[in-house]
Design an enzyme around this catalytic site. Sequence first.
Site: not given
Length: 526
Positions: A340-342
């Site tokens: 879960g990353t941007t």
Amino acid sequence: MSRSQPPTAMVVCPHYLASTAGLNILSQGGNAVDAAIAVQAALAVVYPHMTGLGGDGFWLGYDAHTQQLYGLNGSGRAGAGCDRAVFTRLGLDAIPQRGPQAAITVPGGVSAWEAAHQRFGHLPWADLLQPAIALAERGYPVSPSQAHWTRVNQADLIAYGGASNPFLPGGSAPQAGAQMANLPLAKTLRRLATAGSQDFYQGEIAAELVTYLNGLGGLLSKDDFAHHKTTWVEPIATTYRGYPVCQLPPNTQGFTVLQMLNVLEGFNLHTVGHGTADYYHLLVEATKLAFADRDRWLSDPDFTDIPMAELLSKAYGDRRRARLSMSVAQNYSALEIGGGTTYTAVVDGAGNAASVIQSNYFDFGAAVVPPNLGFPLQNRGSLFSLNPNHPNALEPGKRPFHTLMPGLVLSEGRPHLVLGTMGGEGQPQTQLALLTRILDFGFDPQTAIDLPRWVWGRTWGEASTQLAVESRIPTAVRQALVDRGHQLTVAPAWTSQMGHAHAIQVDTEGLRGGCDLRSDGAIAHL
């Protein structure tokens, strides 16, 4: 802007509203660092399942004034009371992936924002948070990604954030397209705009975080937050086809893609051919070799003496290449890793570049959401091992193994390619795909991102190690990979399992961007 005038400044990230926030800052006279901070704050609002104030962040940038690269490690450390004995007393043989015992490292992302701003920022700090505040107060349309991951995590969000959780309006997951505000987060951002990041670590925000977390049985203390510090680091690099390719040093896995490139440099990829079974096999096998070293060594360098010079040497790459077979897949089991990353890429008109990545780790992190603050706490500390002999063994004050790895490629000492992706295990693999497609085969960034992708490993917590490939890879190629011993699974044609990759290429004609169609993002430019 006419078509004859190429873009002079550009922002790319996985949500179009956050890209717009960054562009607005550039339009107001802000630089790449200013815009990147505005993007990260906006993503905390509109992509809260992937990133936010409760996560860590890493920066790899180029300052045009000094003509120097810089690195910023915004990862938090395990609390002073977070040791292996605590979990032994709880009867656990592994750190939980969700809940208060998963939130055992201090979030470092907000501190990194202000550190970057104090050194390089141009516009006032408070101005950079205004776009995010407006989105949180007025609302925004929920993305399909947020709607999906909220449904997946609804039970945990209720358990650790209560029925009044701002991500569950009316007590349930929102529908895609529904208008959603986050007033608690707006209030938190307003406080940060006024008081600065110090409030997050030593003020009212810190007190609220610790009180809520400890009420659930959490382990972090006010002193843990007060003692947090962001670290400026020297980037690491190798050369590939004559280009310096740059990453951040441990505790990130960035060195793995440099090792992969050292192995690949001994092959003529034009002879291998793009999109062939040989191409996919070669890149996957190079990945396995690098991951074996990663899993042996990657840890907090303050606690482990990592032989980085040796691991990145061309001679070592030659020795590792000799172990690679083009006809048989190596048998190697991967770690279980979340994703879960941007990722955000920014280049401004003066030539400054910011390659920035921030994450909750798993979707919604630990799922612990202090209702009065409006954001989840990360669960990055769940990657620590309770085995005292493991390089990533939990110790108080230690930073965990980190998947986050912003990338940057130079040409004649200046930025040529700013790139990165979300996706846990997939981050170095997707960067490898983009680097070979752009530097070896000459694809533009958008085409390089759009072409079918793969990921080897256990990203998103799969039960077993496998090579997942998008269904657009031809059947004959997939069968040839199976014949070599790859444990293959076929993923949908366009799946976020392959990450959300973004890139900006700088050349003599201006800027060319690439934004992943697997995300909700957009390219915004001047």
